[in-house]
Design an enzyme around this catalytic site. Structure first.
Site, PDB file in Angstrom:
ATOM      1  N   LYS A  15      24.058 -17.842   7.258  1.00 38.80           N
ATOM      2  CA  LYS A  15      22.710 -17.334   6.971  1.00 38.80           C
ATOM      3  C   LYS A  15      22.632 -15.822   6.961  1.00 38.80           C
ATOM      4  CE  LYS A  15      20.461 -19.386  10.249  1.00 38.80           C
ATOM      5  NZ  LYS A  15      21.585 -20.137  10.855  1.00 38.80           N
ATOM      6  N   LYS A  37      13.944 -11.074  11.970  1.00 37.67           N
ATOM      7  CA  LYS A  37      14.597 -12.129  12.745  1.00 37.67           C
ATOM      8  C   LYS A  37      13.632 -12.505  13.860  1.00 37.67           C
ATOM      9  CE  LYS A  37      18.322 -14.574  14.004  1.00 37.67           C
ATOM     10  NZ  LYS A  37      19.115 -15.462  13.129  1.00 37.67           N
ATOM     11  N   ASP A  50      22.019 -10.208  14.531  1.00 37.29           N
ATOM     12  CA  ASP A  50      22.019 -10.519  13.103  1.00 37.29           C
ATOM     13  C   ASP A  50      21.319  -9.445  12.276  1.00 37.29           C
ATOM     14  OD1 ASP A  50      23.340 -12.842  13.717  1.00 37.29           O
ATOM     15  OD2 ASP A  50      21.571 -14.117  13.604  1.00 37.29           O
ATOM     16  N   GLY A 170      27.013 -20.815   1.900  1.00 36.18           N
ATOM     17  CA  GLY A 170      27.125 -19.610   2.710  1.00 36.18           C
ATOM     18  C   GLY A 170      28.532 -19.091   2.904  1.00 36.18           C
ATOM     19  N   PRO A 200      31.552 -15.836  -0.966  1.00 36.48           N
ATOM     20  CA  PRO A 200      32.934 -16.131  -0.591  1.00 36.48           C
ATOM     21  C   PRO A 200      33.180 -16.030   0.903  1.00 36.48           C
ATOM     22  CG  PRO A 200      32.790 -14.025  -1.738  1.00 36.48           C
ATOM     23  CD  PRO A 200      31.450 -14.655  -1.839  1.00 36.48           C
TER      24      PRO A 200
END
Length: 237
Positions: A15, A37, A50, A170, A200
């Protein structure tokens, strides 16, 4: 105000890297982007979470973390155990609306999956999406088992009459196995929504400048990129 809520079919599906890629792609088009977040868990005070990773990879992006809880648990559980106030959907909406007044796009990255509890009343990221009337981008795994979790998430969205923007892989492996290759064709059917990209494996380890330069090649036009699902699927079969 444009808002996209980013969720996953579970933890560790990519994510944060997907959120950074979407932010980078829209920044490349000259749009201002902010990321929210609602709750960061499992990170100590002073450690980068994150939001910091999205800002590092995405570039000139504003990042806001509403709450941080030390234990790597669902936000409601982590808040209870830490004897801290939980994040409520109204808190998220307020933050998004403030950022939306000054930015072209606000991305809201959830914790875990769609129905992970935010507070003791059972509120979830789905409630946040409903209050914001925002579409939901679902980040999925590539391999065996992803069709089931993707379908379950899609059913949960449909039951709540929430718009699913699409699904995105993801972490697409360098050497995809048979299940992963077949899943590319099957994911849109399981989700009832388009496949909007494949990031990737290891993309988060790229130098930020390389990440930003390549982000658009992993994302479909709806997410600010040039990735083509049909061509990509045909190429890996």
């Amino acid at each position: 105000m444009a808002v996209i809520v980013v969720t996953g079919t579970g933890t560790e599906v990519g994510k944060t890297v997907v959120t950074a890629a979407v932010a980078a792609a829209f920044r490349a088009h000259g749009l201002s982007v902010a990321v929210v977040k609602p709750a960061q868990t499992g990170i100590a005070v002073g450690e980068d979470g994150d939001v910091a990773e999205v800002v590092r990879l995405g570039g000139d992006v504003v990042g806001v973390e509403l709450a941080r809880f030390p234990e790597p648990l669902a936000p409601a559980t982590a808040a209870r155990r830490a004897q801290m106030a939980a994040v409520r959907p109204a808190d998220v909406v307020e933050a998004v609306e403030k950022l939306g007044a000054e930015h072209d796009l606000v991305l809201v990255e959830g914790a875990g999956g769609l129905l992970v509890r935010l507070d003791e009343d059972g509120a979830t990221l789905a409630d946040v999406a409903r209050l914001l009337a925002a579409p939901v981008l679902v980040v999925v795994a590539a391999g065996l088992g992803t069709l089931n979790t993707t379908a379950l998430t899609a059913e949960a969205l449909c039951a709540r009459e929430l718009e699913q923007l699409g699904v995105i892989v993801g972490s697409w492996p360098d050497e995809p196995d048979l299940a992963a290759r077949c899943n590319l064709a099957d994911l849109p059917e399981a989700a009832g929504a388009p496949l909007l990209g494949a990031v990737p494996e290891g993309a988060g380890a790229l130098a930020p400048a390389d990440f930003r330069a390549r982000a658009g090649s992993w994302l479909a036009p709806r997410l600010g990129g040039v990735w083509d699902a049909e061509a990509f699927t045909a190429a890996v079969r």
